[in-house]
Design a protein around this motif. Sequence first.
Motif, PDB file in Angstrom:
ATOM      1  N   PHE A 268      -0.834  14.556   2.427  1.00 31.49           N
ATOM      2  CA  PHE A 268      -1.416  13.290   2.883  1.00 31.49           C
ATOM      3  C   PHE A 268      -0.439  12.178   2.567  1.00 31.49           C
ATOM      4  CE2 PHE A 268      -3.861   9.381   2.657  1.00 31.49           C
ATOM      5  CZ  PHE A 268      -4.526   9.434   3.865  1.00 31.49           C
ATOM      6  N   HIS A 269      -0.097  11.398   3.608  1.00 32.01           N
ATOM      7  CA  HIS A 269       0.879  10.322   3.394  1.00 32.01           C
ATOM      8  C   HIS A 269       0.398   8.966   3.888  1.00 32.01           C
ATOM      9  CE1 HIS A 269       3.787  13.201   1.969  1.00 32.01           C
ATOM     10  NE2 HIS A 269       3.698  13.914   3.074  1.00 32.01           N
ATOM     11  N   GLY A 270      -0.810   8.888   4.472  1.00 35.40           N
ATOM     12  CA  GLY A 270      -1.323   7.583   4.873  1.00 35.40           C
ATOM     13  C   GLY A 270      -1.885   7.588   6.277  1.00 35.40           C
TER      14      GLY A 270
ATOM     15  N   SER B 247       0.850  -1.198   0.000  1.00 34.90           N
ATOM     16  CA  SER B 247       0.000   0.000   0.000  1.00 34.90           C
ATOM     17  C   SER B 247       0.881   1.242   0.000  1.00 34.90           C
ATOM     18  CB  SER B 247      -0.863   0.016   1.270  1.00 34.90           C
ATOM     19  OG  SER B 247      -0.033   0.187   2.400  1.00 34.90           O
ATOM     20  N   GLY B 248       0.194   2.384  -0.139  1.00 26.73           N
ATOM     21  CA  GLY B 248       0.923   3.641  -0.112  1.00 26.73           C
ATOM     22  C   GLY B 248       1.515   3.932   1.255  1.00 26.73           C
ATOM     23  N   ALA B 249       0.703   3.740   2.292  1.00 24.37           N
ATOM     24  CA  ALA B 249       1.202   4.021   3.642  1.00 24.37           C
ATOM     25  C   ALA B 249       2.440   3.172   3.948  1.00 24.37           C
ATOM     26  CB  ALA B 249       0.106   3.753   4.671  1.00 24.37           C
TER      27      ALA B 249
ATOM     28  N   GLU C 104       4.833  15.687  -1.750  1.00 21.99           N
ATOM     29  CA  GLU C 104       4.144  15.211  -2.954  1.00 21.99           C
ATOM     30  C   GLU C 104       4.436  16.186  -4.106  1.00 21.99           C
ATOM     31  OE1 GLU C 104      -0.231  14.325  -1.571  1.00 21.99           O
ATOM     32  OE2 GLU C 104       0.866  15.420  -0.032  1.00 21.99           O
TER      33      GLU C 104
ATOM     34  N   ASP D 238       6.668  11.534  -2.456  1.00 22.44           N
ATOM     35  CA  ASP D 238       5.504  10.656  -2.362  1.00 22.44           C
ATOM     36  C   ASP D 238       4.763  10.765  -3.695  1.00 22.44           C
ATOM     37  OD1 ASP D 238       2.969   9.617  -2.044  1.00 22.44           O
ATOM     38  OD2 ASP D 238       2.735  10.296   0.022  1.00 22.44           O
TER      39      ASP D 238
ATOM     40  N   ILE E 162       2.671   8.485  -4.744  1.00 17.93           N
ATOM     41  CA  ILE E 162       1.642   7.449  -4.636  1.00 17.93           C
ATOM     42  C   ILE E 162       0.420   7.797  -5.486  1.00 17.93           C
ATOM     43  CG2 ILE E 162      -0.009   6.500  -2.933  1.00 17.93           C
ATOM     44  CD1 ILE E 162       2.628   6.584  -1.043  1.00 17.93           C
ATOM     45  N   GLN E 163       0.076   9.065  -5.518  1.00 18.84           N
ATOM     46  CA  GLN E 163      -1.066   9.497  -6.334  1.00 18.84           C
ATOM     47  C   GLN E 163      -0.621   9.975  -7.721  1.00 18.84           C
ATOM     48  OE1 GLN E 163      -5.057  12.221  -5.715  1.00 18.84           O
ATOM     49  NE2 GLN E 163      -4.187  11.118  -4.027  1.00 18.84           N
TER      50      GLN E 163
ATOM     51  N   ASN F  98       5.430   4.608   2.264  1.00 18.78           N
ATOM     52  CA  ASN F  98       5.951   5.772   2.985  1.00 18.78           C
ATOM     53  C   ASN F  98       6.609   5.381   4.304  1.00 18.78           C
ATOM     54  OD1 ASN F  98       5.352   7.713   1.074  1.00 18.78           O
ATOM     55  ND2 ASN F  98       3.301   8.106   1.875  1.00 18.78           N
TER      56      ASN F  98
ATOM     57  N   GLU G 111      -4.844  14.689  -2.127  1.00 22.87           N
ATOM     58  CA  GLU G 111      -5.911  14.830  -1.126  1.00 22.87           C
ATOM     59  C   GLU G 111      -6.033  16.280  -0.686  1.00 22.87           C
ATOM     60  OE1 GLU G 111      -7.720  11.960  -0.368  1.00 22.87           O
ATOM     61  OE2 GLU G 111      -6.425  11.317  -1.987  1.00 22.87           O
TER      62      GLU G 111
ATOM     63  N   LYS H 196      -0.993   2.791  -5.347  1.00 21.78           N
ATOM     64  CA  LYS H 196      -2.208   3.073  -6.128  1.00 21.78           C
ATOM     65  C   LYS H 196      -2.217   2.416  -7.510  1.00 21.78           C
ATOM     66  CE  LYS H 196      -3.958   7.175  -3.750  1.00 21.78           C
ATOM     67  NZ  LYS H 196      -5.284   6.786  -3.289  1.00 21.78           N
TER      68      LYS H 196
END
Length: 394
Positions: free
Chosen positions: A128-130, A95-97, A182, A215, A217-218, A100, A187, A244
Motif C-alpha cells: 500500500f502506497h497511497g 502526507s504519505g501519498a 515497505e 516506504d 510511512i507506517q 511517495n 495495510e 504518519k
Amino acid sequence: MSDTLMKTYNRIPLTFVKGEGAYLYDENGKQYLDAVGGIAVCCLGHAHPAVTQALCTQAATLVHTSNIYQIPLQEELANRLTKVAGMDRVFFGNSGAEANEAAIKLARLYGHTKGIDTPQIIVTEKSFHGRTMATLSATGNRKVQAGFEPLVQGFLRVPYNDLDSIRKIADNNKNVVAILVEPIQGEGGVNIPDADYLKGIREICDQNGWLMMLDEIQTGMGRTGQWFGYQHSGARPDVMTIAKALGNGVPIGACMAQGEAADIFSAGKHGSTFGGNPLACAAALAVINTLENENLIKASANTGKAIVNGFKEALAGVEGVSEVRGQGMIIGVELDRPCGALVQQAIEDGILINVTADNVIRLLPALNLTSDQANNLVSTVSKLIKQFLSEQAV
Ligand code: PLP
C-alpha cells in the motif's frame, strides 16, 4: 451522520471528543485504550504536552510563509531527520501519498538522466502506497485501483519477500530504475519479510544501478523499535519516505534521499504549497525531541516484544489463530478467518483495534504505552479473540 461528506469512508458510529496519552474519550465520557493511534500516527499518544506546547507557541508566532522563502524550522527538521535516518536531503510534503509521489518522480527523473525514456519501478503484491493516481497504481491491491483505470504506467509487480523474482527482472529488463517496497507491509497484513530481504534488495539495486526506495510511512519514527525499519537490516536505502508519526497527527510527510539520489531534484522539478511549513515542522521537531528525550525507540522495541510474547502465551494452542507477529509496536494477530467483527466487540470493551487484510488484527499503539496498558491490551484482545473463535465454532 452528515450527508454532505463524500462517501469515501464507512465510518464507525463513534465520536471522540478528547484524547490523553494512550486513551481516547467519547461524547459520553467513556474511555478507550487506543491501539490504532490514528493508524500509526500518534506515536506519542494523544495531546502530548511537548507537541501541544510546540504547536501553541508556533501558532502564536508564525504558521505559514512559503517555500519561496527560507524556513529555518524546515532546515532544522531536515538536519535532525537526516541524522537519524542516514540520509542527505529531504523534501517535505503533507502526507504519505505525497511523499511517495515525490519518490516516484525522483526515480523517473533519475532514469531520464541515465537515458532511460520509459523508466520502470518494481513494486510488490499486497503493498500500500497511497491513494493518488501514481501511488494507487504502485499499490498491490486491486480494490484500491478498481474504477480508476487507466492506471499510471511504469510499475512492475513482484511477490513480496521474493528476491528471485526481482533477480529475474534484472536479467531481462533494462528500463528498471528503482524498487519501492515497505520494510514491513502494514495495510497488507503486518507482513514481516525474511531477515535478509532488504539486504538482498540492496545488493540487487547496487548491481544494477537501481535506486532502493523504502516506504517507511507506517514503519518509520520508531514504530518497529528502531528509528526506521531498514535499520534492523543495515540495508540503507537511497530514498525513503515517511509521514504518519512524523507530526504525531499534524499533517507532514517527507521524501528523503542519500548519495546520488539526493541531488536528482533541481529547482522547479517538484514542490508543495504547505509542505514543511513552520507549524508542521515545529510539531515534527517536538516529536523527534520527545522520542529521544523519553527514550521511546527502545521502549517501542521492549514493549512491542512484551506484547507479542503476551499474545503468544495467551493464544498458544488456540485453534483459529494462525500467527502472532510483530516488530516493535506494529503487531499482527492473524486468524484463519475474516475477523472484522472484532473491532466492534473491542469497542464495547473499551479498546480500539484495527483489522486489516480481512483476517489480521493490527495493533499500532503509542510507543510510550505503559506496561499496565500493554497487559490490559493483551488480556482484553486475547479474551475477545478466544470468544470470537469459540462463538464461530458453535
Ligand atoms: N504508505 C504506507 C506504507 C501507508 O501505510 C500509507 C497509509 O496508510 C500510505 C503510504 C499513504 O499515506 P497517506 O494516507 O498519508 O497518504
